[in-house]
Design a protein around this motif. Sequence first.
Motif, PDB file in Angstrom:
ATOM      1  N   ASN A 157       0.893  -1.149   0.000  1.00  0.00           N
ATOM      2  CA  ASN A 157       0.000   0.000   0.000  1.00  0.00           C
ATOM      3  C   ASN A 157       0.931   1.199   0.000  1.00  0.00           C
ATOM      4  OD1 ASN A 157      -2.415  -1.465   0.114  1.00  0.00           O
ATOM      5  ND2 ASN A 157      -2.221  -1.681   2.328  1.00  0.00           N
ATOM      6  N   HIS A 158       1.235   1.684  -1.169  1.00  0.00           N
ATOM      7  CA  HIS A 158       2.244   2.701  -1.429  1.00  0.00           C
ATOM      8  C   HIS A 158       3.602   2.192  -0.957  1.00  0.00           C
ATOM      9  CE1 HIS A 158       3.752   6.466  -2.739  1.00  0.00           C
ATOM     10  NE2 HIS A 158       4.067   6.899  -1.528  1.00  0.00           N
ATOM     11  N   LEU A 159       4.113   2.633   0.176  1.00  0.00           N
ATOM     12  CA  LEU A 159       5.434   2.187   0.627  1.00  0.00           C
ATOM     13  C   LEU A 159       5.379   1.163   1.751  1.00  0.00           C
ATOM     14  CD1 LEU A 159       7.285   5.638   0.582  1.00  0.00           C
ATOM     15  CD2 LEU A 159       7.348   3.833  -1.154  1.00  0.00           C
ATOM     16  N   ASP A 160       4.173   0.831   2.217  1.00  0.00           N
ATOM     17  CA  ASP A 160       4.015  -0.094   3.330  1.00  0.00           C
ATOM     18  C   ASP A 160       3.641  -1.488   2.834  1.00  0.00           C
ATOM     19  OD1 ASP A 160       4.451   1.967   5.234  1.00  0.00           O
ATOM     20  OD2 ASP A 160       2.346   2.587   5.009  1.00  0.00           O
ATOM     21  N   LYS A 161       4.292  -2.508   3.403  1.00  0.00           N
ATOM     22  CA  LYS A 161       3.950  -3.882   3.037  1.00  0.00           C
ATOM     23  C   LYS A 161       2.477  -4.141   3.297  1.00  0.00           C
ATOM     24  CE  LYS A 161       8.262  -6.397   3.281  1.00  0.00           C
ATOM     25  NZ  LYS A 161       8.982  -7.520   3.882  1.00  0.00           N
ATOM     26  N   ALA A 162       1.864  -4.858   2.379  1.00  0.00           N
ATOM     27  CA  ALA A 162       0.452  -5.212   2.506  1.00  0.00           C
ATOM     28  C   ALA A 162       0.362  -6.737   2.467  1.00  0.00           C
ATOM     29  CB  ALA A 162      -0.359  -4.547   1.405  1.00  0.00           C
ATOM     30  N   ASP A 163      -0.553  -7.263   1.681  1.00  0.00           N
ATOM     31  CA  ASP A 163      -0.788  -8.704   1.633  1.00  0.00           C
ATOM     32  C   ASP A 163       0.143  -9.407   0.647  1.00  0.00           C
ATOM     33  OD1 ASP A 163      -2.957  -8.466   3.440  1.00  0.00           O
ATOM     34  OD2 ASP A 163      -4.283  -7.901   1.788  1.00  0.00           O
ATOM     35  N   THR A 164       0.181 -10.729   0.758  1.00  0.00           N
ATOM     36  CA  THR A 164       0.882 -11.539  -0.234  1.00  0.00           C
ATOM     37  C   THR A 164      -0.158 -12.333  -1.010  1.00  0.00           C
ATOM     38  OG1 THR A 164       1.218 -13.425   1.248  1.00  0.00           O
ATOM     39  CG2 THR A 164       2.963 -11.735   1.214  1.00  0.00           C
ATOM     40  N   PHE A 165       0.208 -12.702  -2.235  1.00  0.00           N
ATOM     41  CA  PHE A 165      -0.711 -13.411  -3.123  1.00  0.00           C
ATOM     42  C   PHE A 165       0.012 -14.579  -3.782  1.00  0.00           C
ATOM     43  CE2 PHE A 165      -2.090  -9.069  -2.692  1.00  0.00           C
ATOM     44  CZ  PHE A 165      -3.435  -9.212  -2.438  1.00  0.00           C
ATOM     45  N   PRO A 166      -0.675 -15.728  -3.928  1.00  0.00           N
ATOM     46  CA  PRO A 166      -0.036 -16.903  -4.501  1.00  0.00           C
ATOM     47  C   PRO A 166       0.145 -16.790  -6.016  1.00  0.00           C
ATOM     48  CG  PRO A 166      -2.335 -17.375  -4.046  1.00  0.00           C
ATOM     49  CD  PRO A 166      -2.059 -15.998  -3.516  1.00  0.00           C
ATOM     50  N   VAL A 167       1.289 -17.212  -6.473  1.00  0.00           N
ATOM     51  CA  VAL A 167       1.603 -17.235  -7.901  1.00  0.00           C
ATOM     52  C   VAL A 167       0.953 -18.469  -8.518  1.00  0.00           C
ATOM     53  CG1 VAL A 167       3.494 -17.475  -9.577  1.00  0.00           C
ATOM     54  CG2 VAL A 167       3.765 -15.997  -7.553  1.00  0.00           C
ATOM     55  N   ASP A 168       0.242 -18.266  -9.623  1.00  0.00           N
ATOM     56  CA  ASP A 168      -0.366 -19.380 -10.341  1.00  0.00           C
ATOM     57  C   ASP A 168       0.577 -19.997 -11.362  1.00  0.00           C
ATOM     58  OD1 ASP A 168      -3.040 -19.225  -9.185  1.00  0.00           O
ATOM     59  OD2 ASP A 168      -3.226 -17.332 -10.289  1.00  0.00           O
ATOM     60  N   LEU A 169       1.438 -19.170 -11.939  1.00  0.00           N
ATOM     61  CA  LEU A 169       2.279 -19.625 -13.037  1.00  0.00           C
ATOM     62  C   LEU A 169       3.542 -18.782 -13.086  1.00  0.00           C
ATOM     63  CD1 LEU A 169       2.105 -21.640 -15.460  1.00  0.00           C
ATOM     64  CD2 LEU A 169       1.046 -19.783 -16.764  1.00  0.00           C
ATOM     65  N   VAL A 170       4.679 -19.427 -13.316  1.00  0.00           N
ATOM     66  CA  VAL A 170       5.942 -18.715 -13.463  1.00  0.00           C
ATOM     67  C   VAL A 170       6.063 -18.272 -14.922  1.00  0.00           C
ATOM     68  CG1 VAL A 170       8.460 -18.909 -13.263  1.00  0.00           C
ATOM     69  CG2 VAL A 170       6.991 -20.014 -11.582  1.00  0.00           C
ATOM     70  N   VAL A 171       6.524 -17.048 -15.124  1.00  0.00           N
ATOM     71  CA  VAL A 171       6.552 -16.467 -16.463  1.00  0.00           C
ATOM     72  C   VAL A 171       7.325 -17.335 -17.456  1.00  0.00           C
ATOM     73  CG1 VAL A 171       8.569 -14.964 -16.155  1.00  0.00           C
ATOM     74  CG2 VAL A 171       6.729 -14.284 -17.704  1.00  0.00           C
ATOM     75  N   SER A 172       8.356 -18.031 -17.010  1.00  0.00           N
ATOM     76  CA  SER A 172       9.133 -18.879 -17.926  1.00  0.00           C
ATOM     77  C   SER A 172       8.311 -20.041 -18.471  1.00  0.00           C
ATOM     78  CB  SER A 172      10.384 -19.418 -17.220  1.00  0.00           C
ATOM     79  OG  SER A 172      10.011 -20.219 -16.111  1.00  0.00           O
ATOM     80  N   GLN A 173       7.188 -20.352 -17.823  1.00  0.00           N
ATOM     81  CA  GLN A 173       6.317 -21.444 -18.264  1.00  0.00           C
ATOM     82  C   GLN A 173       5.008 -20.933 -18.841  1.00  0.00           C
ATOM     83  OE1 GLN A 173       6.023 -23.433 -14.499  1.00  0.00           O
ATOM     84  NE2 GLN A 173       7.914 -24.575 -14.808  1.00  0.00           N
ATOM     85  N   ALA A 174       4.863 -19.614 -18.955  1.00  0.00           N
ATOM     86  CA  ALA A 174       3.617 -19.018 -19.419  1.00  0.00           C
ATOM     87  C   ALA A 174       3.701 -18.698 -20.911  1.00  0.00           C
ATOM     88  CB  ALA A 174       3.329 -17.747 -18.628  1.00  0.00           C
ATOM     89  N   SER A 175       2.537 -18.671 -21.549  1.00  0.00           N
ATOM     90  CA  SER A 175       2.459 -18.350 -22.966  1.00  0.00           C
ATOM     91  C   SER A 175       1.255 -17.447 -23.219  1.00  0.00           C
ATOM     92  CB  SER A 175       2.315 -19.635 -23.785  1.00  0.00           C
ATOM     93  OG  SER A 175       2.026 -19.332 -25.138  1.00  0.00           O
ATOM     94  N   ALA A 176       1.447 -16.432 -24.034  1.00  0.00           N
ATOM     95  CA  ALA A 176       0.333 -15.547 -24.397  1.00  0.00           C
ATOM     96  C   ALA A 176      -0.794 -16.330 -25.057  1.00  0.00           C
ATOM     97  CB  ALA A 176       0.826 -14.443 -25.325  1.00  0.00           C
ATOM     98  N   GLU A 177      -0.479 -17.430 -25.699  1.00  0.00           N
ATOM     99  CA  GLU A 177      -1.483 -18.251 -26.372  1.00  0.00           C
ATOM    100  C   GLU A 177      -2.552 -18.756 -25.406  1.00  0.00           C
ATOM    101  OE1 GLU A 177       0.436 -21.433 -28.441  1.00  0.00           O
ATOM    102  OE2 GLU A 177       1.733 -20.070 -29.559  1.00  0.00           O
ATOM    103  N   ASP A 178      -2.205 -18.872 -24.131  1.00  0.00           N
ATOM    104  CA  ASP A 178      -3.122 -19.412 -23.125  1.00  0.00           C
ATOM    105  C   ASP A 178      -4.029 -18.357 -22.501  1.00  0.00           C
ATOM    106  OD1 ASP A 178      -2.010 -21.941 -23.506  1.00  0.00           O
ATOM    107  OD2 ASP A 178      -0.476 -21.589 -21.970  1.00  0.00           O
ATOM    108  N   PHE A 179      -3.893 -17.090 -22.930  1.00  0.00           N
ATOM    109  CA  PHE A 179      -4.636 -16.000 -22.311  1.00  0.00           C
ATOM    110  C   PHE A 179      -5.340 -15.147 -23.358  1.00  0.00           C
ATOM    111  CE2 PHE A 179      -1.184 -17.062 -19.412  1.00  0.00           C
ATOM    112  CZ  PHE A 179      -1.881 -17.233 -18.227  1.00  0.00           C
TER     113      PHE A 179
END
Length: 177
Positions: free
Chosen positions: A45-67
């Motif tokens: 939240n600007h400069l203060d730590k807020a929440d964390t969120f789970p990663v669904d996919l690592v970019v090295s394994q992602a493809s624009a074709e799937d989105f």
Amino acid sequence: MRVAFLTATEGIEQVELTQPWQAVIDAGGNPQLVSTEPGRVQAFNHLDKADTFPVDLVVSQASAEDFDGLVLPGGVANPDALRTNAEAVAFVQSFFDAGKPVAAICHAPWTLVEADRVRGRTMTSWPSLRTDLRNAGATWVDEAVQVCTAGPNTLVTSRKPDDLPVFCKTFLTEFNR
């Protein structure tokens, strides 16, 4: 509609991730968090730590074709880290190359500059990016949302968190075309 949200591992402006994410869900879509590393990403939240969120996919394994589209949340550190990651930059470029829509808010256009995908485009951003975007060949405007169709795909940009309602409405309309 399956939408990729690309982030670095930290420095994401939380509201610029969560509001567009919820807008995709509310529209019946499927948002996926794509990041440079597995695990969780740290939002701020600007400069203060807020929440964390789970990663669904690592970019090295992602493809624009799937989105159907790509959303780039802002935060100062987030796009600054993404633009130094070759796989993240290539992932962004692939959406343009495939003619798929991209939406970016606040500081996120820094990643688009690195991907060399702003030349000839009209766009907006956080005001401090104005010179960077102009130097990269874009026309910068101070508007809540800008839709640019000059190029191989539609590019939706907004300036700041206050613009989120119109940003979300606009990118959803464009992604559903």
